[in-house]
Design an enzyme around this catalytic site. Structure first.
Site, mmCIF file in Angstrom:
data_model
loop_
_atom_site.group_PDB
_atom_site.id
_atom_site.type_symbol
_atom_site.label_atom_id
_atom_site.label_comp_id
_atom_site.label_asym_id
_atom_site.label_seq_id
_atom_site.Cartn_x
_atom_site.Cartn_y
_atom_site.Cartn_z
ATOM 1 C CB SER A 36 3.264 3.545 -8.077
ATOM 2 O OG SER A 36 2.931 4.031 -6.806
ATOM 3 C CG ASP B 191 -2.563 1.008 -2.149
ATOM 4 O OD1 ASP B 191 -1.714 0.907 -3.061
ATOM 5 O OD2 ASP B 191 -2.428 1.795 -1.198
ATOM 6 C CB SER C 143 -0.887 0.014 1.252
ATOM 7 O OG SER C 143 -1.621 1.217 1.341
ATOM 8 C CG HIS C 144 0.480 4.394 -2.708
ATOM 9 N ND1 HIS C 144 -0.176 3.398 -3.385
ATOM 10 C CD2 HIS C 144 1.295 4.995 -3.599
ATOM 11 C CE1 HIS C 144 0.219 3.411 -4.640
ATOM 12 N NE2 HIS C 144 1.110 4.367 -4.790
ATOM 13 C CB SER C 145 -1.356 4.726 3.438
ATOM 14 O OG SER C 145 -1.637 4.967 4.792
#
Length: 138
Positions: free
Chosen positions: A75, A72, A12-14
């Site tokens: 990227s 997610d 995930s980005h987060s």
């Protein structure tokens, strides 16, 4: 205690988002030792993904029976694809990158993985993640 052989990686980005999704999945699996690894966010706590972190998470989650990777968006998918290139051929052959929805897919995948399902079944269950919501709302 349930010991599952198929590992799961959440990309995930987060980091907080990934950790919350993993916490939700783990609440469905009391006393489980299911290997769920997180590769999320940047080293400085920001948003982003890192292919090296993903490859490390895959290696950590892999007990020899494979890994299902949930991502997610955007990227995160590219980072997971790049991570595959960083892995040894034998490990890469045991990895499935899943197009499943992150939260719903993770919960379903974790439940069947904890029950001892094989990699293909875990990946298939992840893909079915939206089916209950779709059926209810249609």
């Amino acid at each position: 205690m349930t010991v599952a052989a198929v590992g799961i990686v959440v990309v995930s980005h987060s980091r907080p988002l990934a950790e919350a999704a993993v916490e939700l999945a783990r609440q469905m699996l009391p006393n489980s030792t299911l290997a769920i690894e997180v590769a999320a966010g940047t080293d400085d706590g920001g948003l982003g993904t890192d292919a090296v972190a993903v490859s490390t998470a895959i290696t950590t989650a892999d007990t020899g029976d494979g890994v299902v990777v949930l991502m997610d968006l955007g990227s995160a998918v590219m980072s997971a694809e790049t991570a595959l290139e960083l892995l040894d051929d034998d490990v890469r052959a045991r990895v499935v990158l899943s197009a499943a929805p992150l939260v719903e897919g993770l919960v379903g995948a974790a439940v069947v993985a904890a029950g001892g399902a094989d990699r293909d079944r875990v990946a298939a269950e992840a893909l079915r993640g939206l089916a209950p919501k779709q059926a209810h709302l249609s």
